[in-house]
Write a protein that holds these residues in place. Structure first.
Motif, PDB file in Angstrom:
ATOM      1  N   PRO A   1       0.741  -1.147   0.137  1.00 57.15           N
ATOM      2  CA  PRO A   1      -0.196  -0.219  -0.273  1.00 57.15           C
ATOM      3  C   PRO A   1       0.966   1.183   0.245  1.00 57.15           C
ATOM      4  CG  PRO A   1      -0.291  -0.710   1.846  1.00 57.15           C
ATOM      5  CD  PRO A   1       1.150  -2.169   1.278  1.00 57.15           C
ATOM      6  N   LYS A   2       0.303   2.288  -0.585  1.00 57.00           N
ATOM      7  CA  LYS A   2       0.762   3.491  -0.420  1.00 57.00           C
ATOM      8  C   LYS A   2       1.286   4.434   0.718  1.00 57.00           C
ATOM      9  CE  LYS A   2      -0.100   4.784  -5.310  1.00 57.00           C
ATOM     10  NZ  LYS A   2      -0.833   6.120  -5.870  1.00 57.00           N
ATOM     11  N   ILE A   3       2.091   4.897   1.309  1.00 57.61           N
ATOM     12  CA  ILE A   3       1.905   5.271   2.258  1.00 57.61           C
ATOM     13  C   ILE A   3       2.427   7.268   1.932  1.00 57.61           C
ATOM     14  CG2 ILE A   3       4.939   4.672   3.256  1.00 57.61           C
ATOM     15  CD1 ILE A   3       4.135   4.491   5.759  1.00 57.61           C
ATOM     16  N   SER A   4       1.735   7.590   2.992  1.00 60.28           N
ATOM     17  CA  SER A   4       1.359   9.293   3.092  1.00 60.28           C
ATOM     18  C   SER A   4       2.425  10.304   4.568  1.00 60.28           C
ATOM     19  CB  SER A   4       0.333   9.883   2.546  1.00 60.28           C
ATOM     20  OG  SER A   4      -0.389   9.372   3.902  1.00 60.28           O
ATOM     21  N   GLN A   5       2.362  10.822   4.341  1.00 58.36           N
ATOM     22  CA  GLN A   5       3.029  11.575   5.609  1.00 58.36           C
ATOM     23  C   GLN A   5       1.727  12.093   6.441  1.00 58.36           C
ATOM     24  OE1 GLN A   5       4.257  15.728   4.756  1.00 58.36           O
ATOM     25  NE2 GLN A   5       5.602  15.994   7.221  1.00 58.36           N
ATOM     26  N   SER A   6       0.479  11.899   5.663  1.00 56.96           N
ATOM     27  CA  SER A   6      -0.801  11.989   6.808  1.00 56.96           C
ATOM     28  C   SER A   6      -0.303  10.801   7.831  1.00 56.96           C
ATOM     29  CB  SER A   6      -2.175  12.164   5.630  1.00 56.96           C
ATOM     30  OG  SER A   6      -3.148  12.590   6.832  1.00 56.96           O
TER      31      SER A   6
ATOM     32  N   LEU B   1       1.363   8.216   8.393  1.00 57.23           N
ATOM     33  CA  LEU B   1       2.465   8.506   9.346  1.00 57.23           C
ATOM     34  C   LEU B   1       2.706   9.836  10.600  1.00 57.23           C
ATOM     35  CD1 LEU B   1       5.610   8.821   6.524  1.00 57.23           C
ATOM     36  CD2 LEU B   1       4.721   6.663   8.043  1.00 57.23           C
ATOM     37  N   SER B   2       1.684  10.487  10.327  1.00 56.84           N
ATOM     38  CA  SER B   2       0.953  11.457  11.327  1.00 56.84           C
ATOM     39  C   SER B   2       0.435  11.612  12.205  1.00 56.84           C
ATOM     40  CB  SER B   2       1.777  13.431  11.164  1.00 56.84           C
ATOM     41  OG  SER B   2       0.367  13.330   9.857  1.00 56.84           O
ATOM     42  N   SER B   3      -0.809  10.685  12.032  1.00 60.47           N
ATOM     43  CA  SER B   3      -2.017  10.412  12.205  1.00 60.47           C
ATOM     44  C   SER B   3      -2.021   9.567  13.360  1.00 60.47           C
ATOM     45  CB  SER B   3      -2.754  10.333  11.288  1.00 60.47           C
ATOM     46  OG  SER B   3      -2.648   8.441  10.560  1.00 60.47           O
ATOM     47  N   ASP B   4      -2.900   9.945  14.327  1.00 60.23           N
ATOM     48  CA  ASP B   4      -2.822   8.692  15.525  1.00 60.23           C
ATOM     49  C   ASP B   4      -3.753   7.570  14.577  1.00 60.23           C
ATOM     50  OD1 ASP B   4      -6.372   8.067  15.425  1.00 60.23           O
ATOM     51  OD2 ASP B   4      -5.664  10.543  14.968  1.00 60.23           O
ATOM     52  N   ALA B   5      -3.436   6.661  15.819  1.00 65.26           N
ATOM     53  CA  ALA B   5      -3.135   5.274  15.148  1.00 65.26           C
ATOM     54  C   ALA B   5      -4.988   4.479  16.065  1.00 65.26           C
ATOM     55  CB  ALA B   5      -2.228   4.148  15.103  1.00 65.26           C
ATOM     56  N   SER B   6      -5.948   5.358  16.415  1.00 65.70           N
ATOM     57  CA  SER B   6      -7.035   5.224  16.382  1.00 65.70           C
ATOM     58  C   SER B   6      -8.131   4.778  16.338  1.00 65.70           C
ATOM     59  CB  SER B   6      -7.767   6.548  17.408  1.00 65.70           C
ATOM     60  OG  SER B   6      -8.060   6.997  16.149  1.00 65.70           O
ATOM     61  N   THR B   7      -9.716   3.709  17.187  1.00 63.30           N
ATOM     62  CA  THR B   7     -10.668   3.192  16.450  1.00 63.30           C
ATOM     63  C   THR B   7     -11.108   4.216  15.934  1.00 63.30           C
ATOM     64  OG1 THR B   7      -9.233   1.072  17.285  1.00 63.30           O
ATOM     65  CG2 THR B   7     -12.342   1.626  16.655  1.00 63.30           C
ATOM     66  N   ARG B   8     -11.753   4.149  14.382  1.00 65.89           N
ATOM     67  CA  ARG B   8     -12.751   4.739  14.283  1.00 65.89           C
ATOM     68  C   ARG B   8     -14.382   4.221  14.336  1.00 65.89           C
ATOM     69  NH1 ARG B   8      -8.755   7.580  12.665  1.00 65.89           N
ATOM     70  NH2 ARG B   8      -8.488   9.479  12.633  1.00 65.89           N
ATOM     71  N   VAL B   9     -15.212   4.113  15.108  1.00 64.74           N
ATOM     72  CA  VAL B   9     -16.622   4.058  15.364  1.00 64.74           C
ATOM     73  C   VAL B   9     -17.412   4.370  14.439  1.00 64.74           C
ATOM     74  CG1 VAL B   9     -18.041   2.210  16.340  1.00 64.74           C
ATOM     75  CG2 VAL B   9     -15.712   2.263  17.173  1.00 64.74           C
ATOM     76  N   TYR B  10     -18.370   3.756  13.541  1.00 65.81           N
ATOM     77  CA  TYR B  10     -19.807   4.284  12.881  1.00 65.81           C
ATOM     78  C   TYR B  10     -21.070   3.494  12.951  1.00 65.81           C
ATOM     79  CZ  TYR B  10     -15.822   5.684  10.426  1.00 65.81           C
ATOM     80  OH  TYR B  10     -14.289   6.359   9.552  1.00 65.81           O
ATOM     81  N   ASP B  11     -21.828   4.808  12.650  1.00 66.98           N
ATOM     82  CA  ASP B  11     -23.096   3.705  13.034  1.00 66.98           C
ATOM     83  C   ASP B  11     -23.684   3.064  12.080  1.00 66.98           C
ATOM     84  OD1 ASP B  11     -24.230   5.978  11.774  1.00 66.98           O
ATOM     85  OD2 ASP B  11     -24.978   7.091  13.150  1.00 66.98           O
TER      86      ASP B  11
ATOM     87  N   GLU C   1       9.790  11.363  15.337  1.00 65.42           N
ATOM     88  CA  GLU C   1       8.692  12.744  16.081  1.00 65.42           C
ATOM     89  C   GLU C   1       7.143  11.466  15.701  1.00 65.42           C
ATOM     90  OE1 GLU C   1       5.795  16.052  14.009  1.00 65.42           O
ATOM     91  OE2 GLU C   1       7.941  16.643  13.916  1.00 65.42           O
ATOM     92  N   TYR C   2       6.991  11.011  14.500  1.00 62.98           N
ATOM     93  CA  TYR C   2       5.875  10.557  14.007  1.00 62.98           C
ATOM     94  C   TYR C   2       5.672   9.794  14.762  1.00 62.98           C
ATOM     95  CZ  TYR C   2       6.655  12.653   9.722  1.00 62.98           C
ATOM     96  OH  TYR C   2       6.764  13.468   8.196  1.00 62.98           O
ATOM     97  N   TYR C   3       6.455   8.610  15.409  1.00 59.82           N
ATOM     98  CA  TYR C   3       6.676   7.277  16.722  1.00 59.82           C
ATOM     99  C   TYR C   3       6.358   7.635  17.593  1.00 59.82           C
ATOM    100  CZ  TYR C   3       7.672   3.375  19.386  1.00 59.82           C
ATOM    101  OH  TYR C   3       8.117   1.936  19.795  1.00 59.82           O
ATOM    102  N   ILE C   4       6.887   8.991  18.096  1.00 56.82           N
ATOM    103  CA  ILE C   4       6.822   9.644  19.380  1.00 56.82           C
ATOM    104  C   ILE C   4       4.850   9.687  19.934  1.00 56.82           C
ATOM    105  CG2 ILE C   4       7.486  11.431  21.065  1.00 56.82           C
ATOM    106  CD1 ILE C   4      10.360  11.060  20.345  1.00 56.82           C
ATOM    107  N   ASN C   5       4.883  10.545  18.127  1.00 54.01           N
ATOM    108  CA  ASN C   5       3.100  10.420  19.248  1.00 54.01           C
ATOM    109  C   ASN C   5       2.204   9.875  18.569  1.00 54.01           C
ATOM    110  OD1 ASN C   5       2.642  13.980  18.734  1.00 54.01           O
ATOM    111  ND2 ASN C   5       5.029  13.541  17.837  1.00 54.01           N
ATOM    112  N   LYS C   6       2.393   8.394  17.629  1.00 55.18           N
ATOM    113  CA  LYS C   6       1.485   7.668  17.420  1.00 55.18           C
ATOM    114  C   LYS C   6       1.336   6.581  17.978  1.00 55.18           C
ATOM    115  CE  LYS C   6       1.462   6.853  13.081  1.00 55.18           C
ATOM    116  NZ  LYS C   6      -0.002   7.165  12.581  1.00 55.18           N
TER     117      LYS C   6
END
Length: 765
Positions: free
Chosen positions: A58-63, A65-75, A188-193
């Motif tokens: 898969p492609k990997i972008s700066q977004s 890398l810098s985004s959180d790794a949280s789980t998003r839940v949808y209705d 930086e990305y790792y410490i924030n993720k």
């Protein structure tokens, strides 16, 4: 002597010596050549396979890398209802990250971070050796820090996705990230993720959560603590497991000293610091949804995460997109009904509710409430799925009358006996809620008036074995062998019961209830989930049960009249569970521990439990008038749901024949009409007059129609709480084992003290 003789002396006097082992040398060279060739081919094959897999990475972008790794839940409509910790993350730039933390992370996770190119062959070999020798002390892994970042950014963390292909793609992307970004950016990305426990993402947020400070205000000991947490955030939580946290922190300090990031003296000084030093006494939870919906969806979310965990997904580091079956409108309505004052008059804020709504046509759980007046909790007690409270008489269609129609072909007008009953092999008597006997009545009447004795007699005829088989088809399994007393009380949840009654609603097909419909992992791969329907009973059984349970709400003597909704085609059953005999004198007459109502239309099945968490605490009883609260919750909930769907009645299947008995419309399984006389001649509440006539049931059993006045007994009342609040007993003779046994009394090897059982189910308006 000749020259040849001098060069090759021979003990025999002949010229020439022993020959060289040329054949053995040739064999060795051939084997070596084959090994080298295989090795070269293996390397070429591995390289080819690596690049083949890399092409589909898969492609990997700066977004990413810098985004959180949280789980998003949808209705169910695709609206985000929860982002686990994401909205509370505090992102910190590299310039504001203390060098001590950078050194701690590198020393712990990847000592050659500044020297490798994203993949470290030496580290891989070293990790393998360390794992074999056990010398790593949990500090050495095969993945570099860059590979870990890639894994957190674009790949699923599910165990099933840990494949050779995934590892090859991970390595390839790590090489690309190392080439495109500086080491400081990667760090930086790792410490924030990274996930830091308690719904916290990123070490800056963790510093604020655990210490109430920013990273640049922490000392060496605290920075080492944070650097060591990502490996196991739960186990290394200093507030919960200080001993494990200290051990991990000290290993990080040792690694820093070994990597020359700090001196041994500095490491020793930091180790001497208490692991609890500087910890904040209060913590603001970050594992929440939006403030407006947190308390409304808490129970549903908790069950969603439980379902994800059962499927092997990591909800904290997976970066998942989770699509659920939640109907937010129904969820909010149910929440408002049980928490507001506009619908139901609740006796106190401690009076509790558990409820589940299921779609009968597919098993989707569309709404769930785990309690009332719980505040803005995150994942509090979910009473909708608890299984430690008796379902009381809502068990009767499931264990008694359903199996009787399915296996014994009982018609709805089957004559059943409501006469004095003693559990086989004991002196334990069973009574109905009014302590009256009605003689021989129809099965329909016994169900809508919720008479206990006819239900247990019916279960006797069915047999425990077949009844258990019927329950198993409805998704219910039990650790202990069921007994006759479970015929008026099963230990199941509202989720289980709603799904079981849903099978009555849809014509006999059971769908396992589920909340999650689709999961999209970070690599974009979608996993769809659905419940596969299984035939649990015949269409005839489902229809006939439904027709009888309509009377629960519509008949003037029905036990569930408070749940009636004018003009709506629906069916259902009440259930109330009385206190055991050793506590009955401490509560008012008619008080119960639990009150249930489970009902359904063709479009929704709703199960409601009401009661107190601590039912034996003073004042924590459900009064006789309060037993209708479960019905009222159902009524207002189903009234709302009815506006979202069509109102259609059930159609009689061809396997059911309609007939008229005693001037009323009744049904039987085609080909099994039975023979019946007037089985409702006695007074509705137990006349003191005695009548007698021969009545032939559909299975040929001869019974005697007799009614009598209330039987006096010196024994005390007991309830049908867990395992019926009595000594566990197996019905004597063949009862419960021989499916063809139709006797009502026999001996038993297990006995209990003389008590009576009285399930005060159900109070009528």
């Amino acid at each position: 002597m000749s020259r040849n003789a001098e060069r090759n002396p021979s003990p025999t006097g002949k010229s020439g010596g022993p020959k060289r082992p040329r054949n053995g040398w040739r064999t060795f060279r051939r084997v070596l050549f084959v090994i080298v060739a295989i090795g070269v081919l293996g390397i070429l094959f591995g390289a080819g396979l690596f690049f083949f897999y890399a092409q589909s990475a898969p492609k990997i972008s700066q977004s990413a890398l810098s985004s959180d790794a949280s789980t998003r839940v949808y209705d169910a409509n695709g609206a985000v209802i929860s982002r686990l910790g994401a909205q509370n993350r505090s992102y910190v730039k590299s310039s504001n990250i203390p060098d001590g933390l950078k050194q701690a992370v590198v020393s712990t996770e990847d000592r050659r971070f500044y020297k490798n190119n994203g993949v470290d062959p030496i580290r891989i070999v070293g990790a393998a050796l360390a794992n074999v020798t056990g010398s790593s002390l949990g500090m050495q892994g095969g993945s570099t820090l860059t590979q870990q970042l890639v894994k957190l950014s674009v790949f699923s963390t599910a165990a099933s996705d840990r494949t050779l292909k995934r590892k090859a793609q991970e390595a390839w992307l790590a090489l690309k990230v190392d080439h495109n970004y500086s080491k400081d950016q990667i760090l930086e990305y790792y410490i924030n993720k990274v996930y830091m426990g308690n719904g916290v993402y990123g070490m800056q947020t963790a510093a604020q959560y655990y210490y109430g400070k920013n990273l640049n205000s922490l000392d060496l000991s605290q920075l080492a603590m944070l650097a060591g947490m990502p490996q196991s955030p739960t186990n290394y939580d200093p507030t919960t497991y200080p001993a494990l946290a200290k051990k991990r922190r000290d290993l990080v300090l040792d690694a820093m000293a070994k990597n020359n990031a700090i001196t041994s003296a500095q490491a020793a000084q930091a180790k001497a610091t208490s692991i609890k030093a500087g910890l904040s006494k209060t913590h603001k939870s970050t594992a929440v949804a939006s403030a407006k919906t947190t308390k409304v969806i808490d129970a549903y979310l908790k069950q969603v995460y439980a379902e994800l965990k059962s499927k092997g997904y990591n909800t904290t580091t997976g970066g998942l997109k989770v699509y659920t079956n939640l109907d937010m409108g129904a969820q909010k309505k149910l929440y408002n009904i049980v928490n507001g004052s506009s619908y139901v008059n609740f006796p106190s804020s401690k009076f509790q509710v558990g409820s589940t709504i299921v779609d009968p046509n597919n098993g989707k759980v569309v709404a769930m409430i785990g309690g009332r007046k719980t505040g803005n909790v995150t994942f509090g007690l979910n009473r909708a799925v608890q299984t430690d409270r008796s379902s009381a008489s809502t068990a009767k269609p499931l264990m008694d009358y359903g199996p009787a129609i399915e296996y014994l072909k009982y018609p709805t007008y089957e004559p059943v006996k409501d006469t004095a009953f003693t559990y086989p092999g004991t002196t334990k008597n069973l009574y109905d809620w009014d302590r009256q006997y009605q003689g021989t009545i129809t099965m329909r009447k016994a169900l809508y008036e919720s008479r206990n004795i006819p239900a247990i007699r019916t279960l006797q005829n069915v047999g425990i074995k077949k009844a258990t088989t019927f329950l198993d088809g409805l998704g219910m399994s039990f650790d202990k062998t069921l007994t006759l007393q479970n015929g008026i009380g099963l230990y199941i949840s509202t989720e289980q019961e709603a799904a079981a009654y849903a099978a009555f609603a849809n014509g006999g097909t059971y769908y396992k209830p589920y909340l999650v419909s689709k999961i999209v992992t970070q690599d974009g791969k979608a996993h769809n989930y659905a419940s596969t329907g299984k035939r649990a009973m015949s269409a005839a059984t489902a229809f006939m049960l439904t027709d009888m349970m309509k009377d629960v709400m519509t008949n003037e003597n029905g036990s569930g009249r408070s749940a009636a909704i004018s003009g709506l085609y629906q069916a259902g059953k009440t259930g109330t569970d009385s206190y055991p005999d050793d506590y009955a004198d401490k509560v008012p007459d008619g008080a119960t521990m639990d009150s249930w109502f489970t009902g359904y239309t063709k479009n929704y099945a709703v199960s409601v439990w009401t009661g107190y968490d601590k039912q034996f605490q003073a004042g924590h009883y459900v009064s006789e008038t309060q037993t209708t609260i479960a019905q009222e919750i159902y009524k207002y909930t189903m009234s709302y749901l009815a506006t979202k769907s069509t109102n259609t009645d059930w159609t009689k299947p061809s396997t059911v024949t309609q007939t008229s008995q005693n001037g009323k419309t009744e049904y039987y399984v085609t080909g099994h009409p039975g023979t019946v006389t007037d089985a409702t001649a006695t007074s509705p509440y137990g006349s003191t007059n005695t009548t007698s006539s021969s009545v032939y049931s559909s299975n040929g059993q001869v019974t005697t129609n007799s009614s009598s006045s209330k039987t006096e007994s010196s024994t005390t009342e007991s309830s049908t709480s867990k395992e019926s609040s009595s000594t566990e007993q197996t019905p004597g003779g063949n009862n419960g084992n021989d499916d063809n046994d139709t006797t009502t009394n026999s001996s038993s090897t297990n006995t209990s003290s003389a008590t009576t059982t009285k399930n005060k189910d159900d109070n009528k308006d």
